[in-house]
Every structure is written in structure tokens, then in C-alpha cells.
Design an enzyme around this catalytic site. Structure first.
Site, short mmCIF file in Angstrom:
data_model
loop_
_atom_site.label_atom_id
_atom_site.label_comp_id
_atom_site.label_asym_id
_atom_site.label_seq_id
_atom_site.Cartn_x
_atom_site.Cartn_y
_atom_site.Cartn_z
N GLU A 35 0.66 -0.83 -0.14
CA GLU A 35 -0.06 0.43 0.27
C GLU A 35 1.16 1.50 -0.27
O GLU A 35 0.26 2.05 -0.73
CB GLU A 35 -1.03 0.10 0.92
CG GLU A 35 -2.20 -1.46 1.45
CD GLU A 35 -3.30 -0.76 -0.21
OE1 GLU A 35 -2.88 0.42 -0.35
OE2 GLU A 35 -4.06 -1.03 -0.04
N ASP A 52 -6.31 8.69 -0.47
CA ASP A 52 -5.35 7.39 0.58
C ASP A 52 -4.06 8.05 1.16
O ASP A 52 -3.35 9.28 0.83
CB ASP A 52 -4.90 5.90 -0.16
CG ASP A 52 -6.50 5.73 -1.14
OD1 ASP A 52 -7.35 5.74 -0.11
OD2 ASP A 52 -6.01 5.02 -1.66
#
Length: 127
Positions: A35, A52
Site C-alpha cells: 500500500e 488515501d
């Protein structure tokens, strides 16, 4: 900053991630690697609808408030910018909330793509 892999393993173990929602620490380390590349300052723009933030790439549509995501739920009750500093205690609380509500790690696309059902022993090896 970048959090070295084995330091991350230690932090996650200390915060009770081993066995949390039935997942090993190795699953979380794999998730973080794919991620954010272990970067606390990681940021990703998902087009106009959401962004994000941080080491766990927590999304502004549901979990944090960045002041520019319409209809943000802000379920972790936190400003998204706090998820990009070097203190990851608040990131950890929010990530646990996400995992608890999902009963697993499926909200993280990178976990599904790179980690789910794989041999993840290398992520904690030598730590």
C-alpha cells in the site's frame, strides 16, 4: 519517514496485531509494503472522489476528513493529515477499526492482490 520492516513487525506485535481479525502480523506487513512502501507520508489521489493517506493508505471517503471529500463519513474521527506524520499510533487505531468492521483485510486492494492466500513468511523472517 520509512519504517524499517522489522521495526514495523515489532510495533504491530506490540499493538496486538498477531491474530487480530484472524490475521498474522505478516499479513499486515505485506499490506503496508504494497500500500505505502513502508512510508508514513504516503499519499494517493483516487481522482475527484477520495484520497488515501499514510502507511495504511486510509481513505478519505469513509475513514478520515481531508476537507475536500464530499460526504466523508470520517468514521475514525481524524484529520487525514494526521495519518501522514511520523506518529503511527492514530493510524493503527484507525486501521484496526477498519479491519474490525470488515472482519478482515479485504478493504485493502493491495492486500487482496498481493497478500491474500500467499506464503507471507518472508515478511517477518529474521525479525
Amino acid at each position: 519517514k520509512d519504517i524499517p520492516r522489522c521495526e514495523l513487525v515489532k510495533i504491530l506485535r506490540r499493538h496486538g496485531f498477531e491474530g487480530f481479525v484472524g490475521k498474522t502480523v505478516a499479513n499486515w506487513v505485506c499490506l503496508v509494503k504494497h500500500e505505502s512502501g513502508y512510508r508514513t507520508t504516503a499519499f494517493n489521489n483516487n481522482g475527484p472522489n477520495s484520497r488515501d493517506y499514510g502507511i495504511f493508505q486510509i481513505n478519505s471517503k469513509y475513514w478520515c476528513n481531508d476537507g475536500k471529500t464530499r460526504g466523508s463519513k470520517n468514521a475514525c474521527n481524524i484529520n487525514c493529515s494526521k495519518l501522514r506524520d511520523d506518529n503511527i499510533a492514530d493510524d493503527i487505531q484507525c486501521a484496526k477499526k477498519i479491519a474490525r468492521e470488515a472482519r478482515g483485510l479485504t478493504p485493502w486492494v493491495a492486500w487482496k492482490k498481493y497478500c491474500q492466500g500467499k506464503d507471507l513468511s518472508s515478511y517477518v523472517r529474521g525479525c
